[in-house]
Design an enzyme around this catalytic site. Structure first.
Site, PDB file in Angstrom:
ATOM      1  N   LYS A   1       0.838  -1.204   0.000  1.00  0.00           N
ATOM      2  CA  LYS A   1       0.000   0.000   0.000  1.00  0.00           C
ATOM      3  C   LYS A   1       0.870   1.250   0.000  1.00  0.00           C
ATOM      4  O   LYS A   1       1.963   1.234   0.564  1.00  0.00           O
ATOM      5  CB  LYS A   1      -0.867   0.031   1.267  1.00  0.00           C
TER       6      LYS A   1
ATOM      7  N   ARG B   1     -10.352 -11.574   1.896  1.00  0.00           N
ATOM      8  CA  ARG B   1     -11.215 -12.622   1.347  1.00  0.00           C
ATOM      9  C   ARG B   1     -10.493 -13.965   1.314  1.00  0.00           C
ATOM     10  O   ARG B   1     -11.111 -15.014   1.438  1.00  0.00           O
ATOM     11  CB  ARG B   1     -11.715 -12.194  -0.043  1.00  0.00           C
TER      12      ARG B   1
HETATM   13  N1  BES Z   1      -8.119  -3.950   4.547  1.00  0.00           N
HETATM   14  C1  BES Z   1      -8.330  -3.488   3.230  1.00  0.00           C
HETATM   15  C2  BES Z   1      -9.652  -2.761   3.056  1.00  0.00           C
HETATM   16  C3  BES Z   1      -9.821  -1.457   3.766  1.00  0.00           C
HETATM   17  C4  BES Z   1      -9.612  -0.263   3.111  1.00  0.00           C
HETATM   18  C5  BES Z   1     -10.245  -1.431   5.084  1.00  0.00           C
HETATM   19  C6  BES Z   1      -9.804   0.937   3.772  1.00  0.00           C
HETATM   20  C7  BES Z   1     -10.410  -0.235   5.752  1.00  0.00           C
HETATM   21  C8  BES Z   1     -10.209   0.944   5.096  1.00  0.00           C
HETATM   22  C9  BES Z   1      -8.308  -4.660   2.268  1.00  0.00           C
HETATM   23  O1  BES Z   1      -7.517  -5.727   2.627  1.00  0.00           O
HETATM   24  C10 BES Z   1      -7.776  -4.145   0.982  1.00  0.00           C
HETATM   25  O2  BES Z   1      -6.651  -3.792   0.929  1.00  0.00           O
HETATM   26  N2  BES Z   1      -8.622  -4.128  -0.030  1.00  0.00           N
HETATM   27  C11 BES Z   1      -8.251  -3.640  -1.295  1.00  0.00           C
HETATM   28  C12 BES Z   1      -8.811  -4.598  -2.305  1.00  0.00           C
HETATM   29  C13 BES Z   1      -8.300  -4.383  -3.693  1.00  0.00           C
HETATM   30  C14 BES Z   1      -6.849  -4.739  -3.787  1.00  0.00           C
HETATM   31  C15 BES Z   1      -9.129  -5.217  -4.628  1.00  0.00           C
HETATM   32  C16 BES Z   1      -8.844  -2.257  -1.493  1.00  0.00           C
HETATM   33  O3  BES Z   1      -9.966  -2.025  -1.010  1.00  0.00           O
HETATM   34  O4  BES Z   1      -8.194  -1.421  -2.082  1.00  0.00           O
HETATM   35 MN    MN Z   2      -5.508  -5.517   1.971  1.00  0.00          MN
END
Ligand code: BES
Ligand code: MN
Ligand code: ZN
Length: 488
Positions: free
Chosen positions: A271, A345
């Protein structure tokens, strides 16, 4: 906190803070008028000056300068009279608890709470939740010890119901604040191991069954999803299984499943720095499960409840799982990894498959699963999806009663092709659009025909800037909805 009913005269109540209420647009009358007169009209004067008309989320506070026995008076807005509900009272409690900082230890409420059954417990819940602060790591600040005594004066609350209302409010507030504490802990403290130790402590205290799987057991069972995600981290992963069994006959069995990523760096698909902050909160689903399991034996629902948690970090270590990897989940299905940041997931695939093995009647999962859900619904509302409208509707109803906001997103069949893979049974991300929905569709592959509902709590679980009705940071979102659902 000590709560009492009292029949004292408002002008004679000795306390740090006397709380009065006023409906929107109504003239100052009744008990408020009496207090106002005793204060030489100061309440109506300051209301006018601050243009306070009784709106929810607003109020005025004054020092009584010894004119009555209460040190201060807080006049709070109760909104439109026709819209008065337990939800308004919950907010009144939160508003009061926030304004009570940092002086007031003893509080008296001087307005009528009667009416619907859940009113008193909603107000008490608000008071208990509204004062929450995560301050254990502040070394200098003088810590606010919180409200100690609360009296309800001429509240109309019936003595007989009061004990029950108080008990219920205390239980759900304890569970919520417990979850908040876990989520707010820094990731260096709240590791998967720590999460599993916390689960063990709860089990011991509350007489629940507790199974913790380490890496070896996971390998033996074939939890390929959780193992894959954990590989980039030095912290050992844990799978947590708590069981509550009711004393009498068992009406049904449900599994409550939580995503327990104790820190989500994104893994190799790392990230950006700004998105990584607050990712200690990526175990909010797990914290919610533990909060619920901590109090379940005091609520005694006639159902068996399994609390399941997949706990790991998502890190980009040298052995980290990679895009293009194909992994095999506990139910035998294969997953093509497109993005290692869609790890929630993947770890849930094993937990849901495990729930299936338990042959439960219903599965509900909570997960901070997608940023897409936050884009769709904002910070304060969770998305709900699933394979069974009746179960989804029960969750929606439970959330309403609990005062938590959830909104159903459609499982649009046309989106299903997004997660079809050329080389495996499913891939772990679709396109950017409808991301909360395709994430739910991924999960759906692991629950079979079992009625299942999924709460994407990525927005409301952790609100860095806080909100009118939320503390800064972890909110404990979901705990109260799940408890209501289990009692429904
Ligand atoms: N933990 C994150 C989702 C999240 C985002 C929680 C903001 C709380 C606040 C999750 O694991 C994630 O990184 N999701 C990605 C998915 C994407 C790579 C398809 C996302 O939402 O960007
Ligand atoms: Mn994630
Ligand atoms: Zn995550």
């Amino acid at each position: 906190m000590d709560f009492k009913l009292s029949g004292e005269d408002l002008l004679q109540v000795k306390c740090n803070l006397l709380v009065l209420g006023r409906f929107e647009g109504e003239v100052i009358k009744g008990p408020v008028k009496r207090v106002d007169e005793a204060l030489g009209g100061a309440l109506s004067r300051i209301s006018q000056e601050e243009k306070f008309n009784g709106e929810i989320g607003k109020g005025v506070m004054i020092n009584t300068l010894g004119k009555i026995r209460a040190e201060r008076v807080l006049l709070i807005g109760l909104g439109k009279k026709q819209k008065f509900s337990s939800d308004v009272l919950r907010k009144a409690g939160i508003f009061t608890a926030k304004r009570a900082k940092p002086f007031s230890e003893s509080i008296a409420f001087g307005f009528a709470v009667d009416g619907k059954k859940e009113n008193a417990s909603a107000l008490i819940e608000g008071i208990m939740l509204g004062g929450y602060e995560f301050n254990k790591y502040k070394t200098n600040d003088k810590k606010w010890e919180g409200i100690k005594n609360v009296k309800f004066v001429s509240s109309g609350i019936r003595e007989r119901n009061f004990k029950e209302d108080l008990e219920y409010a205390s239980i759900i507030s304890e569970a919520t604040n417990f979850a908040r504490d876990l989520i707010n802990e820094p990731p260096v403290v709240l590791t998967p191991t720590k999460l599993s130790e916390t689960a063990k402590e709860i089990a011991l205290k509350e007489k629940l069954e507790c199974k913790i799987f380490g890496k070896e057991e996971m390998e033996k069972k074939g939890m390929g999803g959780l193992l894959a995600v954990s590989r980039g981290s030095d912290e050992p992963p844990k799978f947590i299984h708590l069981t509550y069994k009711p004393k009498g006959s068992i009406k049904k069995a449900v599994a409550v499943v939580g995503k327990g990523i104790t820190f989500d760096s994104g893994g190799l698909c790392i990230k950006p720095r700004d998105s990584m902050r607050t990712m200690k909160g990526d175990m909010a689903g797990a914290a919610c499960v533990l909060g619920v399991m901590k109090v379940i034996s005091r609520l005694k629902p006639p159902i068996k409840v399994h609390g399941l948690i997949s706990a790991t970090e998502n890190m980009p270590g040298a052995r980290a799982y990679k895009p293009d990897d194909i992994i095999r989940a506990l139910n035998g299905k294969t997953i093509e990894v497109i993005d290692t940041d869609a790890e929630g997931r993947i770890v849930l695939s094993d937990a849901l498959s495990y729930a299936m093995e338990l042959k439960v009647d219903e599965i509900v999962d909570l997960a901070t699963l997608t940023g897409a859900c936050v884009v769709a619904l904002g910070d304060y509302t969770a998305g709900v999806m699933g394979n069974n409208e009746r179960l989804i509707n029960r969750i929606i109803k439970a959330a309403k009663l609990a005062g938590e906001k959830v909104w159903q997103l459609p499982m649009d069949d046309e989106l299903r092709k997004e997660i079809e893979s050329d080389v495996a049974d499913v891939k772990n991300v679709g396109s950017r659009f409808g991301g909360a929905i395709t994430a739910a569709m991924f999960l759906e592959k692991f629950v079979g025909d079992t009625p299942w509902a999924h709460l994407d709590i990525a927005g409301p679980a952790f609100i860095e800037k806080g909100g009118e009705w939320y503390p800064k940071g972890a909110t404990g979102f979901g705990v109260r909805t799940i408890i209501r659902y289990l009692l429904s």
